[in-house]
Scaffold this active site. Structure first.
Site, short mmCIF file in Angstrom:
data_model
loop_
_atom_site.label_atom_id
_atom_site.label_comp_id
_atom_site.label_asym_id
_atom_site.label_seq_id
_atom_site.Cartn_x
_atom_site.Cartn_y
_atom_site.Cartn_z
N ASP A 109 -16.96 49.59 -104.13
CA ASP A 109 -16.68 48.38 -103.32
C ASP A 109 -15.51 48.99 -102.17
O ASP A 109 -14.73 49.92 -102.45
CB ASP A 109 -15.93 47.18 -103.86
CG ASP A 109 -17.29 46.43 -104.60
OD1 ASP A 109 -18.46 47.06 -104.62
OD2 ASP A 109 -16.94 45.81 -105.63
N1 URA Z 1 -18.07 47.17 -110.27
C1 URA Z 1 -17.45 46.37 -109.14
O1 URA Z 1 -17.48 45.13 -109.03
N2 URA Z 1 -16.99 47.20 -107.82
C2 URA Z 1 -17.06 48.42 -107.93
O2 URA Z 1 -16.73 49.02 -106.92
C3 URA Z 1 -17.45 49.23 -108.72
C4 URA Z 1 -18.17 48.37 -110.04
#
Ligand code: URA
Length: 246
Positions: A109
């Site tokens: 993310d």
């Molecule tokens: N899970 C999440 O919520 N975000 C990420 O970036 C990776 C795994």
């Protein structure tokens, strides 16, 4: 560059515009070389990293490239974005490989940090994400609320995600301190870690991926820095992902 595998005669015909009957004649005359060997079989399979030449002229010579990047927060896991800097923008020179040929093997993310893999090898990234290969992704998570023993069992049981209609694979959660945990997951659903902690109304404040399978984020890499995977790293990760040849 060819994304998938194709027959030699089709490949030559497509690249040169020469019809397949003439390609067969060229093959019989020993004018086509694949990976340093004179080719004889029209059915030989060519993939994106096969080196192919006709009469000494190179038609294809792509180098595979495998990169680990320490993704900083505030950078998008995408190849293009109108608004924000992307992980591709962080890549400068990669040993002669065109950075625009790279894609991401397992996104993080916008505000997540840590180990991000980039490659131009579609087969490798596909194998890395195949559920049957069970590649573990390891995260360090800082939380708004304390994390308790009851999380361990719930993560191991898996969570039902209604939108995808799936139950997450058993995950291992280790409590590091009152508001810090490490979590290993083998699947990779959208916002998976945040949604898992969301079941306890516990907000994820910081999310950092430190390992994918046998690959550990190199501590020498500062946020935004990257390097190519070593041959040793390539060997160990490739042993854990069975190579699917389709
Ligand atoms: N899970 C999440 O919520 N975000 C990420 O970036 C990776 C795994």
């Amino acid at each position: 560059m060819i994304a998938t595998r194709t027959r030699l005669d089709r490949f030559i015909s497509r690249e040169t515009g020469i019809n397949r009957r003439d390609v067969r004649a060229m093959l019989a005359q020993g004018r086509i070389v694949v990976d340093g060997e004179v080719a004889h079989d029209i059915q030989q399979i060519i993939h994106q990293f096969s080196r192919v030449s006709v009469d000494g002229e190179i038609l294809q010579d792509n180098q595979p490239c495998y990169i680990m990047l320490n993704k900083p927060a505030g950078v998008v896991s995408a190849t293009k974005d109108k608004q924000h800097k992307t992980v591709i923008d962080l890549i400068g020179s990669t040993n002669g490989v065109d950075r625009d040929s790279l894609h991401i093997a397992g996104r993080l993310d916008f505000n997540s940090t840590g180990l991000l893999l980039l490659t131009n090898d579609g087969r490798w990234s596909r194998n890395l994400s195949l559920p049957e290969n069970n590649v573990t992704k390891s995260y360090r998570v800082e939380l708004e609320e304390p994390v308790t023993e009851k999380y361990i069992e719930a993560f191991a049981q898996g969570f039902y995600f209604e939108y995808e209609d799936i139950t997450t694979q058993p995950a291992e959660l280790r409590i590091v301190s009152e508001r810090v945990a490490e979590v290993d997951i083998t699947d990779g659903r959208y916002h998976q870690i945040k949604r898992m902690f969301g079941r306890f109304q516990n907000k994820v404040l910081v999310l950092h991926r430190y390992a994918v399978g046998t690959l550990q984020l190199d501590p020498a890499l500062e946020p935004g820095e990257y390097r190519e995977l070593s041959s040793n790293e390539m060997t160990t990760i490739s042993e854990t992902i069975s190579i699917n040849t389709t």
